[in-house]
Design a protein around this motif. Structure first.
Motif, short mmCIF file in Angstrom:
data_model
loop_
_atom_site.label_atom_id
_atom_site.label_comp_id
_atom_site.label_asym_id
_atom_site.label_seq_id
_atom_site.Cartn_x
_atom_site.Cartn_y
_atom_site.Cartn_z
N HIS A 18 0.85 -1.18 0.00
CA HIS A 18 0.00 0.00 0.00
C HIS A 18 0.90 1.24 0.00
N MET A 19 0.43 2.31 -0.60
CA MET A 19 1.21 3.56 -0.53
C MET A 19 1.18 4.12 0.88
N ALA A 59 -6.18 5.85 1.20
CA ALA A 59 -7.54 5.58 1.69
C ALA A 59 -8.27 4.54 0.83
N HIS A 60 -7.63 4.10 -0.25
CA HIS A 60 -8.29 3.27 -1.25
C HIS A 60 -7.91 1.79 -1.04
N SER A 61 -8.64 0.90 -1.68
CA SER A 61 -8.25 -0.51 -1.65
C SER A 61 -8.44 -1.11 -3.04
N PRO A 62 -7.68 -2.20 -3.34
CA PRO A 62 -7.74 -2.74 -4.70
C PRO A 62 -9.06 -3.44 -4.99
N THR A 67 -12.67 1.79 -10.41
CA THR A 67 -11.53 2.56 -9.88
C THR A 67 -10.18 1.98 -10.31
N TRP A 68 -9.17 2.86 -10.18
CA TRP A 68 -7.76 2.46 -10.34
C TRP A 68 -7.16 2.36 -8.93
N PHE A 69 -6.37 1.32 -8.71
CA PHE A 69 -5.59 1.21 -7.46
C PHE A 69 -4.12 1.13 -7.84
N GLN A 70 -3.30 1.91 -7.11
CA GLN A 70 -1.87 1.98 -7.42
C GLN A 70 -1.10 1.25 -6.32
N PHE A 71 -0.39 0.17 -6.68
CA PHE A 71 0.46 -0.55 -5.74
C PHE A 71 1.84 0.11 -5.74
#
Ligand SMILES: CC(C)(COP(=O)(O)OP(=O)(O)OC[C@H]1O[C@@H](n2cnc3c(N)ncnc32)[C@H](O)[C@@H]1OP(=O)(O)O)[C@@H](O)C(=O)NCCC(=O)NCCS
Length: 190
Positions: A18-19, A59-62, A67-71
């Motif tokens: 996670h970032m 605050a996001h989750s994959p 949505t886009w999630f950035q690892f």
């Protein structure tokens, strides 16, 4: 292997995690590098954009449809952010997902993108049980094309004037790999 909640995958040299707030400066530094932005939608990336992006990702989750999630791609030894890879889960058909990837210039040419995206595909197919992964590459982006082809992804199409980049319509290749192809390639093991 049981991984901590903020770590999605581990490889011999890297972690996909996670970032976190410490990522803002390195994220800004490589996103604002002209060589990194060359085939991307952004131009003159600012620190404010980096701060806002990282805060949203924290605050996001994959795997949230639409949505886009950035690892974060971090070095296993130091946890230093060296790049990121993205997972787009589209709304109408969340079983077909799109990926993207970026490395800081000083960490390119060492096989890190291949290692990170291999781990990402493993997570997508084994953990999330997705049906198909697609990726788009600007036809001029030779490094990205090499990464996708080394992963065993198939060029499925040449899409004419498919993307607006720096005020110009550019052609893209679409690459893909099916879950069944990935499992066959990797011998079905976990
Ligand atoms: C696309 C991008 C991630 C590719 O980075 P990269 O460093 O070329 O890719 P890898 O990390 O997989 O490294 C592969 C290279 O490292 C070399 N290498 C050196 N040591 C290696 C090792 N131990 N293991 C594997 N490869 C190694 C390979 O030979 C290969 O070189 P080559 O492509 O000249 O043959 C990078 O160019 C980038 O961030 N670009 C900007 C963002 C972008 O355009 N993203 C694509 C959008 S989809």
């Amino acid at each position: 292997m049981e991984l901590s909640k903020s770590i999605y995958a581990k490889t011999p040299r890297l972690i996909l995690r996670h970032m976190c707030l410490q990522d803002v400066v390195p994220f800004y530094t490589y996103r604002s590098a002209p060589s990194v932005a060359a085939f991307q939608s952004w131009e003159n990336y600012t620190m404010e954009e980096a701060e806002s992006f990282v805060h949203k990702q924290i605050a996001h989750s994959p795997n949230q449809p639409g949505t886009w999630f950035q690892f974060a791609i971090a070095l296993a030894g130091t946890n230093e952010l060296i790049g990121d890879c993205a997972l787009h889960t589209p709304m109408p058909e969340p079983r077909i997902v799109e990926i993207g990837f970026t490395l800081a210039p000083e960490h390119q040419g060492k096989g890190y993108a291949n290692e990170a995206v291999t781990a990402l595909l493993h997570y997508i197919f084994q953990t999330l049980q997705k049906h198909k992964v697609i990726a788009f590459a600007d036809v001029r982006n030779e490094k990205s094309i090499r990464v996708l082809e080394r992963l065993g992804m198939r060029r499925e199409g040449h899409l004419l004037q498919n993307y607006m980049s720096k005020g110009k319509w550019v052609d893209e290749y679409q690459y893909s790999i099916l879950q069944s192809e990935w499992i066959e390639m990797k011998g079905g093991g976990d």
